[in-house]
Design an enzyme around this catalytic site. Structure first.
Site, mmCIF file in Angstrom:
data_model
loop_
_atom_site.group_PDB
_atom_site.id
_atom_site.type_symbol
_atom_site.label_atom_id
_atom_site.label_comp_id
_atom_site.label_asym_id
_atom_site.label_seq_id
_atom_site.Cartn_x
_atom_site.Cartn_y
_atom_site.Cartn_z
ATOM 1 N N ASP A 1 -6.713 -6.089 4.741
ATOM 2 C CA ASP A 1 -6.267 -4.618 4.712
ATOM 3 C C ASP A 1 -6.162 -4.079 5.950
ATOM 4 O OD1 ASP A 1 -5.018 -2.013 3.834
ATOM 5 O OD2 ASP A 1 -6.845 -1.556 2.650
ATOM 6 N N HIS B 1 -8.429 1.300 -3.903
ATOM 7 C CA HIS B 1 -9.350 1.192 -2.804
ATOM 8 C C HIS B 1 -10.057 2.574 -2.414
ATOM 9 C CE1 HIS B 1 -9.405 0.488 2.008
ATOM 10 N NE2 HIS B 1 -10.687 0.540 1.391
ATOM 11 N N HIS C 1 -1.134 -1.242 -4.332
ATOM 12 C CA HIS C 1 -2.550 -0.808 -3.756
ATOM 13 C C HIS C 1 -2.490 0.583 -3.477
ATOM 14 C CE1 HIS C 1 -5.935 -1.795 -1.016
ATOM 15 N NE2 HIS C 1 -5.509 -0.577 -0.077
ATOM 16 N N MET D 1 -8.861 8.581 -0.535
ATOM 17 C CA MET D 1 -9.846 9.365 0.324
ATOM 18 C C MET D 1 -10.405 10.481 0.163
ATOM 19 S SD MET D 1 -7.216 8.102 3.568
ATOM 20 C CE MET D 1 -6.339 6.572 3.650
ATOM 21 N N MET E 1 -11.608 -5.167 5.620
ATOM 22 C CA MET E 1 -10.842 -4.054 6.512
ATOM 23 C C MET E 1 -10.595 -4.595 7.669
ATOM 24 S SD MET E 1 -10.015 -1.860 4.312
ATOM 25 C CE MET E 1 -8.980 -0.847 5.612
ATOM 26 N N ASP F 1 -4.850 3.886 -2.049
ATOM 27 C CA ASP F 1 -5.878 4.310 -1.383
ATOM 28 C C ASP F 1 -6.193 5.454 -1.680
ATOM 29 O OD1 ASP F 1 -6.084 2.127 0.609
ATOM 30 O OD2 ASP F 1 -3.930 2.523 1.021
ATOM 31 N N MET G 1 -11.942 4.919 -0.606
ATOM 32 C CA MET G 1 -12.755 5.456 0.470
ATOM 33 C C MET G 1 -13.316 6.750 0.166
ATOM 34 S SD MET G 1 -9.733 4.127 2.767
ATOM 35 C CE MET G 1 -8.583 3.832 1.663
ATOM 36 N N SER H 1 0.820 -0.987 -0.014
ATOM 37 C CA SER H 1 0.133 -0.151 0.017
ATOM 38 C C SER H 1 0.788 1.312 -0.108
ATOM 39 C CB SER H 1 -0.930 0.139 1.357
ATOM 40 O OG SER H 1 -1.359 1.271 1.401
HETATM 41 C C1 DX5 Z 1 -6.147 2.151 5.507
HETATM 42 C C2 DX5 Z 1 -5.698 1.723 4.061
HETATM 43 C C3 DX5 Z 1 -4.585 0.610 4.143
HETATM 44 C C4 DX5 Z 1 -3.284 1.202 4.526
HETATM 45 C C5 DX5 Z 1 -2.816 0.170 5.257
HETATM 46 O O1 DX5 Z 1 -7.419 2.907 5.433
HETATM 47 O O2 DX5 Z 1 -6.778 1.034 3.380
HETATM 48 O O3 DX5 Z 1 -4.282 0.333 2.771
HETATM 49 O O4 DX5 Z 1 -2.301 1.798 4.048
HETATM 50 O O5 DX5 Z 1 -1.641 0.444 6.256
HETATM 51 P P1 DX5 Z 1 -0.961 -0.650 7.032
HETATM 52 O O6 DX5 Z 1 -0.635 -1.766 6.453
HETATM 53 O O7 DX5 Z 1 -0.088 0.230 7.683
HETATM 54 O O8 DX5 Z 1 -1.989 -0.961 8.386
HETATM 55 ZN ZN ZN Z 2 -6.396 0.169 1.528
#
Ligand code: DX5
Ligand code: ZN
Length: 224
Positions: A183, A74, A41, A45, A145, A43, A76, A16
């Site tokens: 994740d 992903h 991956h 947001m 999650m 993210d 969010m 990620s």
């Molecule tokens: C959190 C993200 C994850 C995050 C995971 O909302 O969806 O992908 O980067 O990070 P770690 O592996 O540090 O928990």
């Molecule tokens: Zn994620």
């Protein structure tokens, strides 16, 4: 027969990028390219669905130009259905939408597939796996999650193990091909445990990027 294929498949690793050094994005992506990672991956947001803001389409497009790994995106954000075309144009291989953000989830999943992407549905820690009974066979992947979404470096929520087991049982019962991704709080220890519970893909941010030798850690994740 299909179940055997799923069980025989070696697991995938999706680093990620959220925990990476954004001042050295190109070098980081090139490191991932050279590593044993399977996917990258990303993210996204919006500061509304989760209490954080990460990056958007212009950054994704830049990442796509450099990355040789499929992009596992992903989302969010409150209304991911609105951005299916833009996500496709930004180079996504897999588009993961949160169950909690899609009123017409079946339609959203169909539209993602029509746009040539793989479709994933993501569950927050409080959302039960049982809610997927009537959609699991239609999605390519379920993303469980194992922390509350929004930040890297959080502690793995133990109950996620039970959810993965229940989801795996549901997938096998329905003879579906759906993959399970996990994740949040994944390290070599929790990673091994979620694989034993039935996960197919591990996402890891902190455990990979906040170490001396990320390439080595990725190899260790692959060897689990
Ligand atoms: C959190 C993200 C994850 C995050 C995971 O909302 O969806 O992908 O980067 O990070 P770690 O592996 O540090 O928990
Ligand atoms: Zn994620």
């Amino acid at each position: 027969m299909h179940n055997l294929i799923l069980e025989d498949m070696t697991h995938k690793i999706a680093p990620s990028l959220l925990s990476a050094d954004f001042g050295n994005l190109q070098a980081t992506i090139e490191m991932v390219n050279q590593s044993e990672a399977d996917w990258l991956h990303l993210d996204i947001m919006d500061g509304v669905f989760v209490p954080n803001i990460s990056f958007g389409f212009p950054v994704m497009k830049y990442i796509k130009k450099i990355s040789t790994k499929p992009l596992d995106v992903h989302l969010m954000i409150t209304d991911p259905t609105k951005f299916i075309y833009e996500i496709k144009e930004s180079g996504a291989y897999m588009m993961n939408v949160h169950y909690e953000t899609c009123v017409h989830l079946h339609r959203t999943i169909e539209q993602i597939k029509q746009n040539g992407m793989k479709a994933g549905v993501t569950l927050n820690p409080h959302t039960p796996v049982s809610l997927l009974e009537d959609i699991v066979q239609d999605v390519d992947m379920v993303l469980i999650m194992s922390v509350n979404p929004g930040f890297g470096g959080q502690k793995f929520i133990e109950h996620s193990i039970e959810k993965i087991k229940a989801l795996k049982e549901m997938i096998l019962r329905k003879n579906a091909h759906t993959l399970i991704e996990v994740d949040g709080g994944i390290n070599l220890n929790t990673g091994k445990r979620v694989l034993e519970a039935g996960a197919d893909i591990l996402v890891a941010g902190n455990a990979i990027f906040n170490t001396e030798n990320p390439t080595q850690i990725i190899s260790e994740f692959k060897a689990l």
